[in-house]
Design a protein around this motif. Structure first.
Motif, PDB file in Angstrom:
ATOM      1  N   ASP A 131       0.811  -1.214   0.000  1.00 25.53           N
ATOM      2  CA  ASP A 131       0.000   0.000   0.000  1.00 25.53           C
ATOM      3  C   ASP A 131       0.845   1.265   0.000  1.00 25.53           C
ATOM      4  N   GLY A 133       2.938   1.854   2.441  1.00 26.16           N
ATOM      5  CA  GLY A 133       3.193   2.169   3.839  1.00 26.16           C
ATOM      6  C   GLY A 133       4.650   1.946   4.214  1.00 26.16           C
ATOM      7  N   LYS A 199      -1.540   2.265   9.253  1.00 25.54           N
ATOM      8  CA  LYS A 199      -1.739   0.822   9.233  1.00 25.54           C
ATOM      9  C   LYS A 199      -1.326   0.209  10.564  1.00 25.54           C
ATOM     10  N   THR A 200      -1.696  -1.038  10.757  1.00 26.27           N
ATOM     11  CA  THR A 200      -1.281  -1.753  11.957  1.00 26.27           C
ATOM     12  C   THR A 200       0.244  -1.823  12.019  1.00 26.27           C
ATOM     13  N   SER A 230      -4.267  -1.129  15.231  1.00 24.99           N
ATOM     14  CA  SER A 230      -5.158  -2.071  14.553  1.00 24.99           C
ATOM     15  C   SER A 230      -6.620  -1.693  14.752  1.00 24.99           C
TER      16      SER A 230
END
Length: 263
Positions: A131, A133, A199-200, A230
């Protein structure tokens, strides 16, 4: 149209050695930390809290995930003059939006100098995910109760801004001294609409982020109330509590006097 980095220091320029630290020296600093058993200080910052501490020039400070994934929000000041503090925006321009080994924490004007150099990062190989990230984020900043109330109407005073404020009060600083952070262990990026996403956290127990103090520092860290991100803590801070974990801090001396070599 050129897409080259806008801030560059060509060989021979005054800033070239400041932006391109000798990687062999960085490796030596990191290896020294790994091999030496003596610690100046070690402690753990509990979930959803903050703590401030001093890191003298020549010391190495390591942030460690002692249980599992957790995001931390990091601030730095000159220990003798808090007007000199970490400048997240200029650091992002000098190095990258997500920083790692060899990158430096730059201070605000009129000081504009390296405050610390990153010497170790167990997540350095994460790179960019599917993505886009990346970890150790300078794109965003700290979560705070003002934005929470604006977005949701809810009151919650254990955001990173609040935690950092409480952490620095014993050192004579106030809320006005808390500034844009490095989001350590946080995975972020920009989506197709050029909007910020989180993101996580990909970190695991034992992962670390380590830096060498170029000057005497006051450092503060908040263990983010969003935990590993999360769950969106702005939507449900009670549910996200189960995703929160402590962060360990370890300080060691630079016994070989490398501070002067990096200057």
């Amino acid at each position: 149209m050129s897409t080259e980095a806008g801030y560059q220091a060509p060989p021979g320029s005054p800033g070239h050695s400041l932006l391109h630290v000798d990687r062999g020296l960085i490796s030596d600093l990191h290896q020294d930390f790994e091999e030496r058993q003596d610690s100046v200080e070690s402690f753990v910052i509990p979930i959803r809290t903050g703590k401030a501490w001093k890191v003298p020039a020549g010391h190495i400070c390591r942030l460690t995930l002692v249980v599992g994934a957790q995001v931390g929000d990091l601030n730095l000041w000159n220990a003798h003059d808090p007007r000199e503090r970490f400048w997240a925006s200029r650091t992002k321009q000098m190095h990258a939006a997500h920083i790692s080994i060899g990158d430096r924490f730059w201070s605000v004007l009129p000081f504009l100098r390296p405050m610390a150099t990153i010497t170790g990062d167990s997540l350095a190989s994460y790179g960019a995910d599917e993505d886009g990230g990346r970890v150790h984020d300078l794109l965003g900043t700290r979560c705070d109760p003002y934005v929470r109330k604006l977005l949701t109407g809810a009151e919650f005073d254990f955001h990173c801004h609040s935690n950092l404020t409480r952490a620095v009060l014993p050192f004579g600083l106030t809320e006005f001294d808390v500034h844009d952070v490095l989001n350590v262990f946080q995975c972020t990026g920009l989506n197709k609409d050029d909007k910020y996403f989180m993101k996580t956290c990909p970190g695991r127990k034992g992962d670390y982020f380590e830096f060498f103090a170029e000057i005497d520092l006051l450092v503060a860290l908040s263990t983010c109330p969003g935990g590993d991100l999360s769950i969106n803590c702005f939507e449900d801070h009670d549910a996200s509590a189960k995703c929160c974990r402590p962060i360990g801090i370890h300080l060691k001396y630079d016994v070989l006097g490398w501070a002067k070599k990096i200057e």
